[in-house]
Design an enzyme around this catalytic site. Structure first.
Site, PDB file in Angstrom:
ATOM      1  N   SER B  83       0.853  -1.188   0.196  1.00 14.07           N
ATOM      2  CA  SER B  83       0.072   0.244  -0.104  1.00 14.07           C
ATOM      3  C   SER B  83       0.979   1.297  -0.256  1.00 14.07           C
ATOM      4  O   SER B  83       1.904   1.371   0.664  1.00 14.07           O
ATOM      5  CB  SER B  83      -1.046   0.146   1.199  1.00 14.07           C
ATOM      6  OG  SER B  83      -1.497   1.195   1.332  1.00 14.07           O
ATOM      7  N   THR B 106      -3.786   3.872   1.463  1.00 15.23           N
ATOM      8  CA  THR B 106      -4.849   3.725   2.505  1.00 15.23           C
ATOM      9  C   THR B 106      -6.071   4.824   2.314  1.00 15.23           C
ATOM     10  O   THR B 106      -5.739   5.937   2.049  1.00 15.23           O
ATOM     11  CB  THR B 106      -4.181   3.972   3.624  1.00 15.23           C
ATOM     12  OG1 THR B 106      -3.399   2.553   3.998  1.00 15.23           O
ATOM     13  CG2 THR B 106      -5.190   3.817   5.048  1.00 15.23           C
ATOM     14  N   ASN B 129       9.431   7.709   5.212  1.00 14.94           N
ATOM     15  CA  ASN B 129       8.244   8.478   4.544  1.00 14.94           C
ATOM     16  C   ASN B 129       7.251   8.817   5.851  1.00 14.94           C
ATOM     17  O   ASN B 129       7.071   7.946   6.559  1.00 14.94           O
ATOM     18  CB  ASN B 129       7.376   7.689   3.590  1.00 14.94           C
ATOM     19  CG  ASN B 129       6.518   7.144   3.956  1.00 14.94           C
ATOM     20  OD1 ASN B 129       5.262   7.376   4.205  1.00 14.94           O
ATOM     21  ND2 ASN B 129       6.802   5.682   4.113  1.00 14.94           N
ATOM     22  N   SER B 130       6.847  10.139   5.835  1.00 15.16           N
ATOM     23  CA  SER B 130       5.514  10.710   6.547  1.00 15.16           C
ATOM     24  C   SER B 130       4.823  11.287   5.571  1.00 15.16           C
ATOM     25  O   SER B 130       4.393  12.397   5.766  1.00 15.16           O
ATOM     26  CB  SER B 130       6.348  11.667   7.689  1.00 15.16           C
ATOM     27  OG  SER B 130       6.743  12.678   6.879  1.00 15.16           O
ATOM     28  N   ILE B 133      -0.648   9.982   4.380  1.00 11.73           N
ATOM     29  CA  ILE B 133      -1.922   9.397   3.894  1.00 11.73           C
ATOM     30  C   ILE B 133      -2.784  10.521   3.474  1.00 11.73           C
ATOM     31  O   ILE B 133      -3.900  10.331   3.841  1.00 11.73           O
ATOM     32  CB  ILE B 133      -2.391   8.159   4.711  1.00 11.73           C
ATOM     33  CG1 ILE B 133      -1.209   7.572   5.233  1.00 11.73           C
ATOM     34  CG2 ILE B 133      -3.248   7.413   3.986  1.00 11.73           C
ATOM     35  CD1 ILE B 133      -1.621   6.133   5.804  1.00 11.73           C
ATOM     36  N   CYS B 188      -2.139   2.808  12.517  1.00 13.89           N
ATOM     37  CA  CYS B 188      -2.807   4.278  12.900  1.00 13.89           C
ATOM     38  C   CYS B 188      -2.813   4.645  14.272  1.00 13.89           C
ATOM     39  O   CYS B 188      -3.538   3.865  14.955  1.00 13.89           O
ATOM     40  CB  CYS B 188      -4.061   4.527  12.053  1.00 13.89           C
ATOM     41  SG  CYS B 188      -4.157   3.955  10.344  1.00 13.89           S
ATOM     42  N   ASN B 250       3.969  -3.178   8.643  1.00 11.08           N
ATOM     43  CA  ASN B 250       3.956  -1.694   8.022  1.00 11.08           C
ATOM     44  C   ASN B 250       5.632  -1.364   8.121  1.00 11.08           C
ATOM     45  O   ASN B 250       6.395  -2.173   8.726  1.00 11.08           O
ATOM     46  CB  ASN B 250       3.168  -0.960   8.601  1.00 11.08           C
ATOM     47  CG  ASN B 250       2.546   0.194   7.997  1.00 11.08           C
ATOM     48  OD1 ASN B 250       3.147   0.711   7.016  1.00 11.08           O
ATOM     49  ND2 ASN B 250       1.174   0.070   7.749  1.00 11.08           N
ATOM     50  N   GLY B 275      12.200  -0.463   3.321  1.00 16.00           N
ATOM     51  CA  GLY B 275      13.458  -0.960   2.636  1.00 16.00           C
ATOM     52  C   GLY B 275      14.185  -2.049   3.229  1.00 16.00           C
ATOM     53  O   GLY B 275      13.854  -2.811   4.036  1.00 16.00           O
ATOM     54  N   GLY B 323       7.270  -2.885  -1.513  1.00 20.45           N
ATOM     55  CA  GLY B 323       7.014  -1.831  -1.466  1.00 20.45           C
ATOM     56  C   GLY B 323       8.080  -0.769  -1.987  1.00 20.45           C
ATOM     57  O   GLY B 323       8.319  -0.378  -3.312  1.00 20.45           O
TER      58      GLY B 323
HETATM   59  C1  LIG Z   1       5.853   6.284   0.227  1.00 22.47           C
HETATM   60  C2  LIG Z   1       4.946   5.353   1.224  1.00 22.47           C
HETATM   61  C3  LIG Z   1       3.928   5.296   1.392  1.00 22.47           C
HETATM   62  C4  LIG Z   1       3.152   4.486   2.133  1.00 22.47           C
HETATM   63  N1  LIG Z   1       2.004   4.437   2.626  1.00 22.47           N
HETATM   64  C5  LIG Z   1       0.979   3.385   3.052  1.00 22.47           C
HETATM   65  C6  LIG Z   1      -0.186   3.399   3.164  1.00 22.47           C
HETATM   66  O1  LIG Z   1      -0.975   4.340   2.785  1.00 22.47           O
HETATM   67  N2  LIG Z   1      -0.744   2.421   3.937  1.00 22.47           N
HETATM   68  C7  LIG Z   1      -0.020   1.568   4.468  1.00 22.47           C
HETATM   69  O2  LIG Z   1      -0.673   0.596   5.061  1.00 22.47           O
HETATM   70  N3  LIG Z   1       1.280   1.436   4.234  1.00 22.47           N
HETATM   71  C8  LIG Z   1       2.046   2.484   3.608  1.00 22.47           C
HETATM   72  N4  LIG Z   1       3.381   2.251   3.468  1.00 22.47           N
HETATM   73  C9  LIG Z   1       4.103   1.092   4.023  1.00 22.47           C
HETATM   74  C10 LIG Z   1       4.213   0.104   2.853  1.00 22.47           C
HETATM   75  O3  LIG Z   1       3.283  -0.565   2.353  1.00 22.47           O
HETATM   76  C11 LIG Z   1       5.116  -1.030   3.471  1.00 22.47           C
HETATM   77  O4  LIG Z   1       4.232  -1.508   4.585  1.00 22.47           O
HETATM   78  C12 LIG Z   1       6.493  -0.524   4.035  1.00 22.47           C
HETATM   79  O5  LIG Z   1       6.798   0.373   3.106  1.00 22.47           O
HETATM   80  C13 LIG Z   1       7.300  -1.883   4.184  1.00 22.47           C
HETATM   81  O6  LIG Z   1       7.603  -2.575   2.809  1.00 22.47           O
HETATM   82  P1  LIG Z   1       8.860  -2.416   2.056  1.00 22.47           P
HETATM   83  O7  LIG Z   1      10.159  -2.433   2.723  1.00 22.47           O
HETATM   84  O8  LIG Z   1       9.074  -3.252   0.885  1.00 22.47           O
HETATM   85  O9  LIG Z   1       8.879  -0.694   1.536  1.00 22.47           O
HETATM   86  C14 LIG Z   1       4.104   3.230   2.482  1.00 22.47           C
HETATM   87  C15 LIG Z   1       5.420   2.983   2.366  1.00 22.47           C
HETATM   88  C16 LIG Z   1       5.930   4.029   1.752  1.00 22.47           C
HETATM   89  C17 LIG Z   1       7.248   3.931   1.249  1.00 22.47           C
END
Ligand SMILES: Cc1cc2nc3c(=O)[nH]c(=O)nc-3n(C[C@H](O)[C@H](O)[C@H](O)COP(=O)(O)O)c2cc1C
Ligand SMILES: Cc1cc2nc3c(=O)[nH]c(=O)nc-3n(C[C@H](O)[C@H](O)[C@H](O)COP(=O)(O)OP(=O)(O)OC[C@H]3O[C@@H](n4cnc5c(N)ncnc54)[C@H](O)[C@@H]3O)c2cc1C
Ligand SMILES: Cc1cc2nc3c(=O)[nH]c(=O)nc-3n(C[C@H](O)[C@H](O)[C@H](O)COP(=O)(O)OP(=O)(O)OC[C@H]3O[C@@H](n4cnc5c(N)ncnc54)[C@H](O)[C@@H]3O)c2cc1C
Ligand SMILES: Cc1cc2nc3c(=O)[nH]c(=O)nc-3n(C[C@H](O)[C@H](O)[C@H](O)COP(=O)(O)O)c2cc1C
Ligand code: FES
Ligand code: FES
EC number: 1.3.-.-
Lengths: 342, 361, 361, 342
Positions: B83, B106, B129-130, B133, B188, B250, B275, B323
């Site tokens: 997501s 989300t 990231n922050s 949403i 959240c 997450n 990452g 992600g």
């Molecule tokens: C830019 C960005 C936006 C994200 N937005 C959401 C989100 O809206 N809802 C959510 O459940 N997780 C969100 N995530 C978390 C990712 O879905 C994921 O759980 C997290 O990045 C770990 O996976 P990764 O290491 O493959 O990135 C976001 C991550 C990133 C980097």
């Protein structure tokens, strides 16, 4: 692109150097290094604050584009040129016929930085397309970028050899656009921001728009874009920190004087396009208000996707807290700049 | 099959940029780029008895079946985006139909504007990231985004968020028949409880899932946070309340400081670390969650390659989400999906379970 | 001042290797090594009114006072080793007296043998260890280890662990008058509660601290885990129950797999991730804990340099511990302590608070 | 040092290579790469299991040392030689007069790997001291190591240039010791394990002990230590996988035959010292039991401190669960090896 912010951080020793200095080097050197690093930090903070203040209320999303936006692609592009430009920049020319063919003025690429000796860079780095050279019968289309080595990503990028490939995604974003009927343009670029507006100079050349470009930077030796302007028939105004001509008030006055309408050569431009610092965007907007001409400003933001889906690149546009503001990658990087009515 | 529309977040811009092929009708034909080559390399599928496309097997090798069930939903392949790390814009850049599903950013009940700049950065430990949403609420999502997801021809998993346990079910109800499944993002802050994550409290998870279960028959996935006292307790709470799967996990809350100025880099001060460096932490959570529940565990955290995916499968995951890796390599998730199929073929087995049995034997 | 005995963990070996100078009386004199140079570079101290040694100030610059109070204990400098990452063996390798304190490996109530091999490894995300805290119990500690700590001429902070909340106070009681303070390592599975960390449960923290408070008047530091629902709640529980400081945080549980065989690398399957990549995660926790409590917060996680320490101080820490960094650079903690003093001198200020005020102004 | 385990992993393509193979390379190559990687994994597992089984119940801490152990130091040592040895190893000679002067046979160093192009290695890497060359009037004392490039740490180490400095800590651990009165010794080394026993050959030379060394390895070309043995007057027995002479049973039989007591030259050695694999340590213990002579075996373990305080390097000695077993860095790396009485 905030050339100033990068200037600020480039001028100072890295924390690594500082750390080294701490051990074994003589105490006065260490103190000097510490002083310099604190000054650089203060400068970086001051620039960031000035930039934010200058942009406050300044920009808005431009009305619908007249030209349809090209479909971005990703490509594995061969590195044809990768060389230092002056002390602080690198020129990067890569082969991608698709992107060279489709890119519009002021658009940008996301460059995926390949792993470098165990260091993995996760996010691609946004870079303006400085020059587009479409394919000919005997060579592929190319795009040229110029960038400053400022942090981990650009350091790793600088290690990519000629002959290697770089994965690039683009062309991205909404660039600079000339309204039909535009006869003259004033372009303003500072530091690597000069690359942000050079595409507009290319278009101006094609469509016969009379163009002047302000090349702003620290010192005359370091100015980018002179040769490009010469090639494109663009008149140059140099503005440097060294001789004070880049000072905002000085520059504003000299531009006002130069386009004061006294002769046909000195009529105000039909449009101003600017890239390189928030304070310059504001200066351009002030000139635009003074002359009654539109101003387009290219902005920067930290980016992950470049395509509009990660929502990481919020533009400096104040909106209702429940409404998301424009995205620099999708709604910009080029925005309209207008002095807010207070 | 492939949408080549240039999409952006602004309705203005979108309206103004119709099919790019019209503007440059010859671009792709004249200059085949790496993307075009990647599309062309799609594996050939054939359809099996249960109507799922399966890799056309080489003579003498078993057909590879990567399909995975999440409740009533069957995904063709156990690879999907995470997501927030996918958008319909990617439809033109990668062969999305090779993924098991898409997952939306989300969606919250009310419209939210997102966090101040900077919203993201990269530090040596990873991406942070922050984004905050930004959301247009369910109605906004259905009007502007959902049709573009639906056009992608793979199941859409809609991620749903809330600021208190009671906010989830109304969003799911408002989404109605849209989407193939719901992923409840419980990472959240719970405004009913001092801002502690809803997902760190098994009771709150139970409350959220039970309420959502009442308003939908579609599969429910609960996406858990990392910073919890017991991931097993959280996963069990989700299962007991009727979830069809859990997603673990997450991003990890972190606070990046600028090396020079020592100030927070992010406008929101705190952001989520994601990452490859979070993978060893999430691997443990996936392992523990898989041992705690019977429902499938979807692993999410630092997946970049097919080997990362197999690591997660080997500790019990049934599917993976990709992600951060997609930003540098938009095709990363498709590559993982293709890679899983290829590994099975190379090993002469028909499924990932068989592949792993072979590996550990 | 400097002990040059070669110490080992085995009583046999220890007995057999007395003062190395006897065997090679000329070694250090004949061949000055980098270690000898480092010892020689110790800053000159002078003693202030309150009998704390303070850097002899350059003319015109204020004296630098880095001292920090943890309850009734005043440390000369806010830098100390992290538990498990220091041993009296280092007494001969680094000028330990330049540290604020030493911290022992965690002592448990009963003897424990430690975990199966491998007990540690290094992966790209950092160091992972599952040493398992071998312990000889308080009596064993007092007999074999404590005298060697006591000989180091800086306050000894004794780390204490337990498998259930009730196990801590008896250990502290058994340690009696030994040590200058106690660090309660509550990142231990609570066998009374399904193996969830004691430190992830504010009620359990309260129970542990309250019981220990009854058996000692010495300063109590509570060392919290990372995987908690609310670090603020945990820190407040410690404070309310009478702790004099919290240490934030322990290593992060992780599960490293062998890249080739996909098997767990560690004999214990799970280990604690430590080193620089956990710093952005711990920074946030230190920031939150510092805002939640009045007692000092000791930061621990990925400190390698004086800048890392200052980052922690800038978000509210009062002291730092150096763990993983000491393995590669045994002098890392001393370098951080020296560096803090030097930064203050270079900036012409007398304390870290003033230094930070200068930095952010 | 488990030379076998590293052989196993070195023989196969890295996961990185495999990943590359997956994209763009022809399918048969990919299958072959996959097959090889799985074989390498199976080999690695088999070796690890054989090693653990061989060591089970085999070793114990040696009784008190006769020689006091030198005080370890850390030093910033100049790199004097850093060069490939064959295809798979690197020779590293560094200057540290203190350590060269104090190190005992079979002791080791912890080498701190400097950061390499953005990749930071956290833990120092343990390496046997292959050769000690004390300082002379005109050059500093040196220590020589030979290592295989097997993972991230040794890869980064291999990038350190001659003329640079390496931070080393040592000398560490309890090494090999000759009882007084020892007249002859059989040393057995495999792969880089040959470096583990070479210090004993140096001591044997000094004290006039007649020494034979088994150099075991994959192929004759790759065998380490030939020149060292020649210099030190050590008789060599080569045992390689290529011609089957390194096979455990073959080797055991040939050693039994060679030291069968038929002539004074063929009397059993007074001591056996071994390094390089658990299965070799067991073989040595079996020979020791057969001839009635003591066996010393050098073991390896993952290490962080090398000094005895991190408790990371548990030795393969079964103890009461409430009692910690010996530590390889402090109680070893050299242990007594004896076939357990069943
Ligand atoms: C830019 C960005 C936006 C994200 N937005 C959401 C989100 O809206 N809802 C959510 O459940 N997780 C969100 N995530 C978390 C990712 O879905 C994921 O759980 C997290 O990045 C770990 O996976 P990764 O290491 O493959 O990135 C976001 C991550 C990133 C980097
Ligand atoms: C549309 C656009 C066009 C650009 N064109 C150019 C150009 O032509 N030449 C040039 O030198 N630079 C250009 N930049 C800036 C360039 O992207 C940054 O200098 C670069 O990302 C810094 O990366 P780093 O890893 O070296 O620095 P770091 O500071 O280590 O980067 C950390 C993170 O912050 C982001 N970041 C840091 N500084 C910037 C910045 N100024 N803008 C955006 N993100 C940043 C990085 O992308 C990364 O995610 C452009 C930026 C944008 C948004
Ligand atoms: C006392 C001793 C002496 C040694 N002498 C030599 C020698 O002379 N020549 C030589 O080539 N090798 C020697 N080794 C083995 C050498 O230390 C490892 O090959 C090296 O640590 C591998 O590091 P890496 O980062 O390349 O491998 P990685 O697999 O990436 O290392 C990951 C982690 O595991 C540890 N590790 C992995 N393999 C080993 C191993 N075999 N032994 C100990 N730790 C390991 C590493 O130190 C690191 O902490 C010795 C080991 C010990 C304990
Ligand atoms: C080898 C090793 C052993 C450790 N042993 C203990 C211990 O006994 N008790 C404890 O509270 N923490 C222990 N820790 C955790 C450290 O004290 C510290 O909290 C953690 O390593 C994070 O700090 P760092 O990143 O500076 O290493 C240990 C860490 C390591 C690496
Ligand atoms: S960079 Fe992702 S939305 Fe702009
Ligand atoms: S390596 Fe630390 S105790 Fe042996």
């Amino acid at each position: 692109m905030s050339a100033d912010a990068s200037l600020a951080s480039e001028g100072a020793p890295s924390p690594g150097l500082l750390r080294q200095a701490q051990h074994g080097v003589d105490e006065l050197d260490r103190r000097e290094a510490y002083r310099q690093s604190r000054e650089a930090a203060a400068r970086a903070r001051a620039f960031a604050e000035a930039d934010a203040e200058a942009l406050d209320g300044l920009v808005s999303v431009r009305p619908r584009q007249t030209v349809p936006r090209p479909q971005p692609v990703w490509d594995d592009a061969e590195v044809l040129v990768h060389e230092p430009v002056g002390e602080r920049y690198r020129r990067l020319v890569v082969a991608s016929s698709t992107i060279a063919h489709t890119a519009l003025a002021g658009q940008f690429l996301m460059i995926t930085v390949p792993p470098h000796a165990g260091d993995t860079i996760l996010l691609p780095r946004p870079m303006a397309i400085h020059r587009r050279r479409p394919a000919t019968a005997d060579r592929p289309g190319t795009v040229e970028m110029i960038y400053g080595v400022v942090g981990r990503g650009t350091r790793a990028l600088a290690a990519v050899p000629v002959g290697g490939t770089l994965q690039i995604t683009g062309p991205l974003g909404r660039g600079f656009e000339f309204d039909s009927g535009t006869r003259s343009a004033l372009l303003i670029g500072r530091g690597v921001g000069i690359c942000g507006v050079m595409g507009a100079a290319e278009d101006a050349r094609t469509t016969g728009i009379r163009t002047t470009m302000v090349l702003s930077g620290r010192s005359a030796e370091q100015l980018l874009g002179r040769a490009d302007c010469a090639e494109l028939g663009v008149r140059i105004i140099e503005a440097t920190d060294d001789d004070g001509s880049s000072d905002l008030l000085t520059l504003q006055n000299s531009l006002r004087a130069r386009f004061d309408g006294a002769t046909p050569e000195r009529t105000a431009p039909d449009v101003i396009m600017v890239c390189g610092a928030g304070v310059l965007a504001r200066l351009a907007a002030e000139l635009g208000a003074h002359w009654g001409v539109p101003v387009q400003a290219s902005l920067e933001a930290h980016m992950a996707c470049g395509l509009g889906y990660c929502h990481g690149c919020a533009g400096p546009v104040r909106t209702d807290p429940s409404v998301e503001g424009p995205l620099v990658c999708a709604d910009g990087p080029v925005f309209d700049a207008r002095i807010p009515v207070v | 099959m492939v949408a080549v529309r240039a999409d952006t977040a602004s309705p203005d811009a979108r309206a103004a940029s119709p099919d790019a092929r019209a503007a440059f009708p010859d671009a792709r034909a004249a200059f085949p780029d790496a993307r075009a080559v990647f599309f062309a390399a799609a594996p050939a599928y054939r359809t099996t008895a249960n109507a799922l496309p399966v890799e056309a097997a080489m003579p003498g090798t078993p057909a590879v079946d990567l399909s995975v069930r999440i409740g009533s939903l069957t995904l063709r392949t156990p690879v999907m985006p995470a997501s927030g790390c996918f958008g319909p814009e990617l439809g033109a850049l990668i062969p999305v139909t090779e993924l098991g599903a898409t997952v939306t950013k989300t969606v919250f009940g009310s419209a939210r504007g997102g966090n101040p700049v900077h919203r993201l950065t990269e530090i040596p430990a990873g991406m942070v990231n922050s984004v905050g949403i930004p959301s247009h609420g369910p109605a906004g999502y259905l009007a502007s985004l959902h049709p573009r997801y639906a056009a992608l021809d793979v199941p859409t998993i809609i991620s749903v968020g809330g600021h208190r346990p009671s906010e989830y079910a109304p969003v799911v109800a408002a989404l109605g028949e849209n989407g193939a499944a719901f992923e409840l993002n419980v990472s959240c802050p719970n405004l009913d409880r001092d801002g502690t994550d809803i997902g760190s409290d098994p009771a709150a998870i139970r409350e959220v899932v039970a309420a959502v279960r009442l308003v939908t028959v579609k599969p429910i996935i609960v996406k858990l946070p990392v910073l919890v006292a017991s991931i097993a307790d959280c996963a069990r709470a989700a299962e007991e309340a009727g979830a069809d799967a859990v997603c673990v996990a997450n991003s990890i809350p972190a606070m990046p400081l600028d090396a020079l100025t020592r100030r927070p880099i992010l406008g929101n001060v705190i952001g989520g670390l994601s990452g490859p460096s979070i993978k060893p932490i999430v691997l443990r959570l996936v392992w523990l969650a898989s041992r705690a529940v019977q429902i499938p565990v979807i692993a999410c955290g630092g997946v970049q390659t097919v080997d990362d995916a197999l690591d997660y499968f080997s500790v019990g995951a049934s599917a993976v989400q990709v992600g951060t890796a997609s930003f540098a390599r938009p095709f990363a998730a498709v590559e993982v999906a293709r890679g899983l199929r290829q590994r099975c073929q190379d090993a002469g087995v028909g499924s990932i379970r068989e592949l792993l049995e072979l590996e550990v034997s």
